[in-house]
Design a protein around this motif. Structure first.
Motif, PDB file in Angstrom:
ATOM      1  N   SER A  93      -2.408  -5.181   8.135  1.00 28.38           N
ATOM      2  CA  SER A  93      -3.557  -4.656   7.379  1.00 28.38           C
ATOM      3  C   SER A  93      -4.811  -5.449   7.697  1.00 28.38           C
ATOM      4  CB  SER A  93      -3.289  -4.721   5.883  1.00 28.38           C
ATOM      5  OG  SER A  93      -2.112  -4.036   5.576  1.00 28.38           O
ATOM      6  N   ILE A 105       0.906   2.204   6.224  1.00 29.53           N
ATOM      7  CA  ILE A 105       0.828   0.752   6.366  1.00 29.53           C
ATOM      8  C   ILE A 105       0.147   0.144   5.150  1.00 29.53           C
ATOM      9  CG2 ILE A 105      -0.173  -1.148   7.676  1.00 29.53           C
ATOM     10  CD1 ILE A 105       0.088   0.467  10.167  1.00 29.53           C
ATOM     11  N   GLU A 160       2.512  -1.756   2.771  1.00 26.98           N
ATOM     12  CA  GLU A 160       2.213  -3.114   3.193  1.00 26.98           C
ATOM     13  C   GLU A 160       3.216  -3.672   4.201  1.00 26.98           C
ATOM     14  OE1 GLU A 160      -0.388  -5.220   2.912  1.00 26.98           O
ATOM     15  OE2 GLU A 160      -1.342  -3.400   2.257  1.00 26.98           O
TER      16      GLU A 160
HETATM   17 ZN    ZN Z   1      -0.241  -4.593   5.250  1.00 30.23          ZN
END
Ligand code: ZN
Ligand code: GDP
Length: 470
Positions: free
Chosen positions: A236, A280, A284
């Motif tokens: 991320s 995503i 996570e």
């Molecule tokens: Zn992530």
């Protein structure tokens, strides 16, 4: 030539600085006389071509003033459509533009079909078909490189190359036809070796264009990209860093569902379509949530995989397995968190798993390593040309005759299969009559690209995909 006079709004609908109503056809001058009052006296009959005139658009029925405009006059054949063209540059609001269009239509012209101006430019010989298609490519381009490819297509780079190959085909055809008409003894120059060599060089040239169609497709449509890696390695953070740094064009693509959001980012001039970034973001951690097997499936469907590792941690078995499954797939291995002094990742072990795949040490947190990533992605996209004449050239130069349209790719593939038939026919010493059939078919297939050998139905299909006013 084409007949009637057409008109349409040429600019985007909505508020803007200016809005343009475009008119093309034999009555363009009549339209000016009926709906335009020049501020400074002179009649359109005394205007020089390619000049701008300030004045008012008025309604032809009662003479009421609609807007103050600039009127551009471009006499054929030196105009976009090769016909007489007039443009009214109104104030850019939907009402002044619509009312100006209404006045023009009232003056006796017809509303244009989508793409009809470009079609007239094509029919008038101003552009060939590939060039006309380039206009749409320019309008819809998503990145600098995509724009560059479309502009050089408009300038005729691709068309010239296609014409050159077609001429080479014609030369071989002439030789074959000579062989049909005259005894071989009278034509000492036309040896089977010579013909084979010429056909081979035609085939090589077509293949070169085909090889580069992949690159063209990437620039036009974007590379389907998956960011993969274990939880907490920084996927991320990488995504956010890319979105920040690369002046992201974040779009919701119409037609996709809300939970399958795709985001476009431009990196190094290359458009990437980030697949399932929503996934995503929400979970996570792609690998943990969906498992190694599913992750592998995602990666297999991607054009490009960015595999993220945490440099402060060792390689896990999952990492090894997934990295090995990448094999020849375009991919970059990113060793993230390289800002940390703790370094548990064994570089030798990593190299033995990934082979000669590019590995980049980076920090999503501090934002470094991203330029190297951009350069690496450019290299992967332009890889197809690496072995060709273009190796060592600036990738900025190598976009010049890329095949960006599926239609062109398909025609090239057909041409190539005919040329290959000719080649094997020569090897089997088939009669020239047979060979000319395939060679002519190749010549025609290539002609479709530039529009010399296409029917109305294909033209309809191409131009109807344009917007109105183009
Ligand atoms: Zn992530
Ligand atoms: P993801 O689960 O793979 O999406 O990982 P995240 O992007 O959510 O990051 C997990 C943790 O690692 C967060 O606490 C981040 O701040 C941290 N992190 C991400 N990238 C870096 C980096 O380059 N350096 C350091 N030191 N920490 C990072």
């Amino acid at each position: 030539m084409v007949g009637d006079t057409i008109a349409a709004v040429a600019t985007a609908i909505g508020e803007g600085g200016i809005g343009i109503v475009r008119v093309s056809g034999p009555d363009a001058k009549e339209v000016i006389k009926k709906v335009f009052l020049p501020r400074y006296g002179s009649s359109v009959d005394s205007w020089t071509s390619h000049t701008l005139h300030l004045g008012h658009v008025i309604h032809p029925d009662d003479g009421h003033v609609i807007d103050e405009v600039l009127c551009a006059w471009m006499a054929g054949p030196r105009s976009f459509t090769t016909e007489d063209v007039v443009e009214f540059h109104c104030h850019g609001g939907s009402v002044p533009v619509r009312e100006t269009l209404n006045a023009v239509l009232r003056a006796g012209v017809r509303l244009a079909e989508p793409g009809e101006f470009a079609r007239r430019a094509f029919l008038g010989g101003r552009l060939d078909l590939a060039q006309a298609e380039a206009i749409i490519g320019i309008i819809r381009s998503k990145t600098r490189d995509g724009l560059g490819a479309a502009v050089s297509q408009l300038e005729g780079q691709l068309s010239r190359r296609i014409s050159k190959v077609r001429n080479e085909i014609l030369a071989v055809l002439a030789h074959l036809e000579a062989l049909i008409d005259f005894p071989e003894e009278d034509l000492p120059d036309i040896t089977p070796e010579r013909l084979s060599k010429d056909v081979q060089s035609i085939s090589t040239e077509i293949q070169r264009l085909l090889d580069r169609s992949q690159t063209g497709r990437v620039l036009q449509e974007g590379w389907r990209t998956v960011i993969a890696g274990r939880p907490n390695v920084g996927k991320s953070s990488l995504l956010n860093a890319l979105l920040d740094e690369q002046r992201a064009i974040v779009t919701d693509i119409p037609g996709t569902t809300r939970d399958a959001i795709e985001e476009f980012i431009e990196i190094g001039g290359i458009p990437l379509r980030l697949v399932d970034t929503a996934g995503i973001r929400e979970t996570e951690d792609l690998v943990e949530k969906i498992g190694v097997e599913k992750t592998r499936e995602y990666m297999e469907k991607a054009d490009l995989v960015l595999y993220v590792l945490d440099g402060s941690d060792g390689l896990s078995n999952d990492d090894e397995e997934l990295l090995r499954s990448l094999q020849d797939r375009p991919s970059v291995v990113l060793v993230n968190k390289s800002d940390l002094t703790v370094r548990r990742l064994d570089e030798e072990q990593l190299q033995s798993v990934v082979g000669d795949k590019p590995v980049i040490f980076m920090s999503a947190k501090e934002g470094w390593g991203l330029e190297e990533l951009a350069a690496q992605i450019r290299r992967l996209v332009y890889k197809n040309e690496a072995g060709s004449v273009l190796s060592g050239m600036d990738p900025n130069e190598s976009r010049l005759d890329l095949i960006t349209q599926a239609r062109h790719r398909e025609a090239l593939e057909r041409a190539q299969s005919h040329v290959l038939s000719v080649k094997s026919g020569l090897e089997m010493a088939l009669s020239p009559d047979f060979l000319t059939i395939d060679l002519k078919a190749a010549w025609e297939a290539l002609g479709e690209i530039i529009g010399e050998t296409v029917g109305e139905d294909i033209l309809d299909k191409i131009f109807s995909s344009f917007c109105i006013g183009k």
